[in-house]
Design an enzyme around this catalytic site. Structure first.
Site, mmCIF file in Angstrom:
data_model
loop_
_atom_site.group_PDB
_atom_site.id
_atom_site.type_symbol
_atom_site.label_atom_id
_atom_site.label_comp_id
_atom_site.label_asym_id
_atom_site.label_seq_id
_atom_site.Cartn_x
_atom_site.Cartn_y
_atom_site.Cartn_z
ATOM 1 N N LYS A 22 0.837 -1.213 0.000
ATOM 2 C CA LYS A 22 0.000 0.000 0.000
ATOM 3 C C LYS A 22 0.872 1.264 0.000
ATOM 4 O O LYS A 22 0.630 2.187 -0.768
ATOM 5 C CB LYS A 22 -0.908 0.010 1.245
ATOM 6 C CG LYS A 22 -1.487 1.363 1.574
ATOM 7 C CD LYS A 22 -2.348 1.340 2.798
ATOM 8 C CE LYS A 22 -1.879 1.958 4.063
ATOM 9 N NZ LYS A 22 -1.229 3.174 4.265
ATOM 10 N N ASN A 23 1.889 1.288 0.872
ATOM 11 C CA ASN A 23 2.665 2.523 1.021
ATOM 12 C C ASN A 23 3.613 2.768 -0.137
ATOM 13 O O ASN A 23 4.276 3.798 -0.204
ATOM 14 C CB ASN A 23 3.412 2.521 2.357
ATOM 15 C CG ASN A 23 2.449 2.728 3.515
ATOM 16 O OD1 ASN A 23 1.267 3.019 3.295
ATOM 17 N ND2 ASN A 23 2.933 2.573 4.733
ATOM 18 N N ARG A 93 -5.114 10.479 3.719
ATOM 19 C CA ARG A 93 -4.119 11.557 3.765
ATOM 20 C C ARG A 93 -3.130 11.492 2.613
ATOM 21 O O ARG A 93 -2.628 12.512 2.157
ATOM 22 C CB ARG A 93 -3.316 11.469 5.059
ATOM 23 C CG ARG A 93 -4.058 11.636 6.314
ATOM 24 C CD ARG A 93 -3.082 11.497 7.448
ATOM 25 N NE ARG A 93 -1.905 12.319 7.215
ATOM 26 C CZ ARG A 93 -1.831 13.588 7.491
ATOM 27 N NH1 ARG A 93 -2.811 14.200 8.052
ATOM 28 N NH2 ARG A 93 -0.719 14.273 7.223
ATOM 29 N N CYS A 117 -5.328 13.090 12.377
ATOM 30 C CA CYS A 117 -6.058 11.826 12.283
ATOM 31 C C CYS A 117 -5.879 11.061 13.583
ATOM 32 O O CYS A 117 -5.239 11.552 14.516
ATOM 33 C CB CYS A 117 -5.665 11.028 11.053
ATOM 34 S SG CYS A 117 -4.180 10.092 11.215
ATOM 35 N N ARG A 122 0.005 15.054 12.487
ATOM 36 C CA ARG A 122 0.566 14.835 11.160
ATOM 37 C C ARG A 122 0.655 16.102 10.284
ATOM 38 O O ARG A 122 0.034 16.177 9.224
ATOM 39 C CB ARG A 122 -0.207 13.721 10.434
ATOM 40 C CG ARG A 122 -0.234 12.437 11.239
ATOM 41 C CD ARG A 122 -0.938 11.308 10.526
ATOM 42 N NE ARG A 122 -0.109 10.691 9.503
ATOM 43 C CZ ARG A 122 -0.460 9.595 8.821
ATOM 44 N NH1 ARG A 122 -1.616 9.023 9.043
ATOM 45 N NH2 ARG A 122 0.344 9.095 7.914
ATOM 46 N N PRO A 123 1.447 17.082 10.716
ATOM 47 C CA PRO A 123 1.583 18.295 9.895
ATOM 48 C C PRO A 123 2.353 18.028 8.594
ATOM 49 O O PRO A 123 2.941 16.962 8.416
ATOM 50 C CB PRO A 123 2.380 19.245 10.802
ATOM 51 C CG PRO A 123 3.094 18.352 11.764
ATOM 52 C CD PRO A 123 2.260 17.129 11.939
ATOM 53 N N ASP A 306 4.067 1.059 11.990
ATOM 54 C CA ASP A 306 2.894 0.368 11.435
ATOM 55 C C ASP A 306 2.799 -1.084 11.916
ATOM 56 O O ASP A 306 1.810 -1.771 11.615
ATOM 57 C CB ASP A 306 2.925 0.413 9.894
ATOM 58 C CG ASP A 306 2.728 1.817 9.357
ATOM 59 O OD1 ASP A 306 2.403 2.713 10.160
ATOM 60 O OD2 ASP A 306 2.905 2.027 8.146
ATOM 61 N N VAL A 328 7.303 7.771 16.668
ATOM 62 C CA VAL A 328 7.007 8.350 15.346
ATOM 63 C C VAL A 328 5.719 9.175 15.380
ATOM 64 O O VAL A 328 5.683 10.304 14.880
ATOM 65 C CB VAL A 328 6.946 7.248 14.268
ATOM 66 C CG1 VAL A 328 6.592 7.844 12.908
ATOM 67 C CG2 VAL A 328 8.266 6.500 14.199
ATOM 68 N N ARG A 398 -8.626 -0.211 4.173
ATOM 69 C CA ARG A 398 -7.638 0.711 3.591
ATOM 70 C C ARG A 398 -6.331 -0.021 3.296
ATOM 71 O O ARG A 398 -5.603 0.378 2.382
ATOM 72 C CB ARG A 398 -7.321 1.847 4.569
ATOM 73 C CG ARG A 398 -8.410 2.883 4.736
ATOM 74 C CD ARG A 398 -7.864 4.078 5.512
ATOM 75 N NE ARG A 398 -6.582 4.462 4.955
ATOM 76 C CZ ARG A 398 -5.511 4.800 5.662
ATOM 77 N NH1 ARG A 398 -5.538 4.861 6.957
ATOM 78 N NH2 ARG A 398 -4.379 5.102 5.060
HETATM 79 C C1 LIG Z 1 1.022 6.274 2.812
HETATM 80 C C2 LIG Z 1 2.209 6.049 3.653
HETATM 81 O O1 LIG Z 1 3.300 5.779 3.165
HETATM 82 N N1 LIG Z 1 2.040 6.114 4.989
HETATM 83 C C3 LIG Z 1 3.147 5.843 5.874
HETATM 84 C C4 LIG Z 1 3.993 7.088 6.011
HETATM 85 O O2 LIG Z 1 3.135 8.133 6.475
HETATM 86 P P1 LIG Z 1 3.652 9.650 6.417
HETATM 87 O O3 LIG Z 1 4.383 9.863 5.162
HETATM 88 O O4 LIG Z 1 2.482 10.508 6.704
HETATM 89 O O5 LIG Z 1 4.626 9.661 7.659
HETATM 90 P P2 LIG Z 1 5.827 10.637 7.944
HETATM 91 O O6 LIG Z 1 7.093 9.861 7.906
HETATM 92 O O7 LIG Z 1 5.715 11.846 7.095
HETATM 93 O O8 LIG Z 1 5.495 11.065 9.430
HETATM 94 C C5 LIG Z 1 6.279 10.682 10.533
HETATM 95 C C6 LIG Z 1 6.231 11.753 11.611
HETATM 96 O O9 LIG Z 1 6.698 12.994 11.091
HETATM 97 C C7 LIG Z 1 5.777 14.031 11.320
HETATM 98 N N2 LIG Z 1 5.820 15.000 10.200
HETATM 99 C C8 LIG Z 1 5.728 14.539 8.924
HETATM 100 C C9 LIG Z 1 5.758 15.429 7.866
HETATM 101 C C10 LIG Z 1 5.892 16.798 8.132
HETATM 102 O O10 LIG Z 1 5.920 17.645 7.234
HETATM 103 N N3 LIG Z 1 5.973 17.214 9.424
HETATM 104 C C11 LIG Z 1 5.945 16.331 10.475
HETATM 105 O O11 LIG Z 1 6.034 16.742 11.638
HETATM 106 C C12 LIG Z 1 4.436 13.294 11.421
HETATM 107 O O12 LIG Z 1 3.478 14.057 12.105
HETATM 108 C C13 LIG Z 1 4.812 12.019 12.133
HETATM 109 O O13 LIG Z 1 4.854 12.239 13.510
HETATM 110 O O14 LIG Z 1 5.049 6.836 6.920
HETATM 111 C C14 LIG Z 1 4.603 6.527 8.259
HETATM 112 C C15 LIG Z 1 5.837 6.399 9.137
HETATM 113 O O15 LIG Z 1 6.574 5.296 8.783
HETATM 114 C C16 LIG Z 1 3.744 5.261 8.239
HETATM 115 O O16 LIG Z 1 3.204 5.068 9.512
HETATM 116 C C17 LIG Z 1 2.607 5.405 7.220
HETATM 117 O O17 LIG Z 1 1.981 4.147 7.048
HETATM 118 C C1 LIG Z 2 -0.673 4.936 9.122
HETATM 119 C C2 LIG Z 2 -0.810 4.218 8.030
HETATM 120 O O1 LIG Z 2 -1.153 4.684 6.810
HETATM 121 P P1 LIG Z 2 -1.513 6.162 6.330
HETATM 122 O O2 LIG Z 2 -0.254 6.979 6.354
HETATM 123 O O3 LIG Z 2 -1.942 5.942 4.915
HETATM 124 O O4 LIG Z 2 -2.556 6.700 7.248
HETATM 125 C C3 LIG Z 2 -0.558 2.752 8.012
HETATM 126 O O5 LIG Z 2 -0.434 2.181 6.912
HETATM 127 O O6 LIG Z 2 -0.511 2.135 9.083
#
Ligand SMILES: CC(=O)N[C@H]1[C@@H](OP(=O)(O)OP(=O)(O)OC[C@H]2O[C@@H](n3ccc(=O)[nH]c3=O)[C@H](O)[C@@H]2O)O[C@H](CO)[C@@H](O)[C@@H]1O
Ligand SMILES: C=C(OP(=O)(O)O)C(=O)O
Length: 433
Positions: A22-23, A93, A117, A122-123, A306, A328, A398
């Protein structure tokens, strides 16, 4: 209401085949928007609700998208629109991942703000910082993020404060069509980043260093369609590895890649679980007794967040006290209350949980609070005494294809029912009686 009903007590045995990740597939489909010539053909695409959502986002942007037999074909050669509305971003998202492609290709993107969420706020500041460094003007207002650049994006040196997966992907996609070289430092190193870079390079991009902390992207004039096969889903694989271990079963997780699962394999072995790397995948054999361990979630190659809730389910069955620290996401313990409804002994202390096992788990009606919590509650149901009913299955859909069907094929006593449908059937039966 849809529910999964599990009766605990069966050991799992047999083989389960893992789907495409998925990711990986979500950023890959977003990246197909970069191809102004030719079609992209993406193989091994799982039939997940998130895939249907990203396909809708692309159609809305004026791309032609076809999805059949686990293959997504995208023709994005027409002029693209620029907006991803809230109705999609609210559902998923990862819709924000079209922002980098649109900005690179069109010089303009307008994407609804996703908001927080269930697992954290998640900014997107790191995504936006990257776009701004490449010369885009970013405006946030009226529930939207608007980014625009005069002419082409310019290559830049970008240091991420945290190795964000989404920010690394969004910036990488935007940079493929920028003028000059972009360097992302403290980049995320997840296998899905490498998969995306491989797709982009096949499309004609010049991306080097994906999978390390520094990624260099030399911008090119245009990208073309290509064919790409998605990597196996390491989180789905990990979830079935836990299913095998928790039920003291013996399961071949076909397609699981050991190099993508190093931290999970290490922790599972520490708990006493046997894991054999076979030619087709990983065989997992659950021991009679599990030992408790401590786990801290971290960016890859650290322990994946995850897999946190599924490992909590496993620790509930282990002898002794284990601790899980979540670094995280700031709010990823919503499932603890649901586990407690099943008689679990878990304490939350700040960003850690203390798990005392083995718990005498009892079946109950529980609600999934997010995608991985849904899986974890079902795993717990596999070993709880009596019947567990898991609701809020939209989260499960999902990220897992036919989760209950795959578990049933391994020997679990599990079914998915729809009360609304069975009530209706009952009414019709009454009328006919
Ligand atoms: C679709 C997808 O691939 N989802 C994965 C992706 O989510 P996603 O890409 O949203 O996760 P991120 O690695 O960006 O987020 C990790 C942390 O960084 C913070 N953050 C992120 C971006 C930003 O601009 N500012 C900030 O503060 C987030 O709030 C969170 O606390 O990686 C996560 C961490 O491995 C996984 O749990 C999700 O399954
Ligand atoms: C947090 C997850 O996904 P998403 O970033 O798509 O919400 C996940 O796959 O567990």
């Amino acid at each position: 209401m849809e529910k999964i009903i599990v009766r605990g007590g069966n050991r799992l045995n047999g083989t389960v085949k893992i789907e495409g990740a998925k990711n990986s597939v979500l950023p890959v489909i977003a990246a197909t928007l970069l191809a102004s010539n030719g079609k992209c053909v993406i193989k091994d695409v799982p039939t997940l609700s998130d895939v249907f959502t990203i396909n809708e986002v692309l159609r809305n942007l004026n791309a032609d998208v076809d999805f059949a037999n686990n293959i997504v074909t995208v023709d994005a050669s027409r002029e693209l629109k620029e907006e991803a509305p809230f109705e999609y971003v609210r559902k998923m998202r990862a819709s924000v991942l079209v922002m980098g492609s649109l900005l690179g290709r069109n010089g303009k993107a307008r994407v609804a703000l996703p908001g927080g969420c269930a697992i954290g706020s998640r900014p997107l500041d790191q995504h936006l910082k990257g776009f701004e460094a490449m010369g885009a003007k970013v405006k946030v207002g009226n529930g939207f993020i608007e980014a625009e650049v005069n002419g082409r994006l310019k290559g830049a040196k970008i240091y991420l404060d945290f190795p964000s997966v989404g920010a690394t992907e969004n910036i990488m996609m935007a940079a493929t069509l920028a003028e000059g070289t972009t360097v992302i430092d403290n980049a995320a190193k997840e296998p899905e980043i490498v998969d995306l870079a491989n797709l982009l390079n096949k499309m004609g991009a010049k991306v080097r260093g994906a999978g390390t902390g520094t990624i260099r992207i030399d911008g090119v004039e245009a990208l073309n369609g290509t064919t790409h096969t998605i990597i196996p889903d390491r989180i789905e694989a990990g979830t079935f590895m836990v299913a095998a271990a928790i039920t003291k079963g013996n399961v071949l997780v076909k397609g699981a890649v050991a190099e993508h699962l190093t931290s999970l394999i290490a922790k599972m072995k520490e708990m006493g679980i046997e894991i054999i790397d076979e030619s087709e995948g990983l065989r997992v054999i659950g021991p009679e007794k599990l030992s408790a361990v401590d786990i801290k979630t971290m960016p890859h190659p650290g322990f994946p967040t995850d897999m946190q809730s599924q490992m909590m389910a496993l620790l509930l069955q282990a002898e002794g006290t284990g601790m899980i620290t979540e670094t995280v996401f700031e709010n990823r313990f919503m499932h603890v209350e649901e586990f407690r409804r099943m008689n679990a002994d878990i304490k939350i202390e700040g960003r850690s949980t203390i798990i005392n096992g083995p718990s005498n788990l009892q079946g109950a009606e529980v609600a999934a609070t997010d995608l991985r919590a849904a899986a974890a509650l079902i795993l717990t149901g596999l070993v709880a005494e009596g019947v567990t009913r898991v609701t809020e299955l939209k989260h499960l859909d999902r990220g897992y294809v036919d989760f209950h069907g795959k578990l049933a094929a391994l020997g679990a006593d599990i079914e998915r029912v729809n009360d609304a449908i069975s009530n209706k059937t009952a009414i019709v039966a009454d009328l006919n009686a």
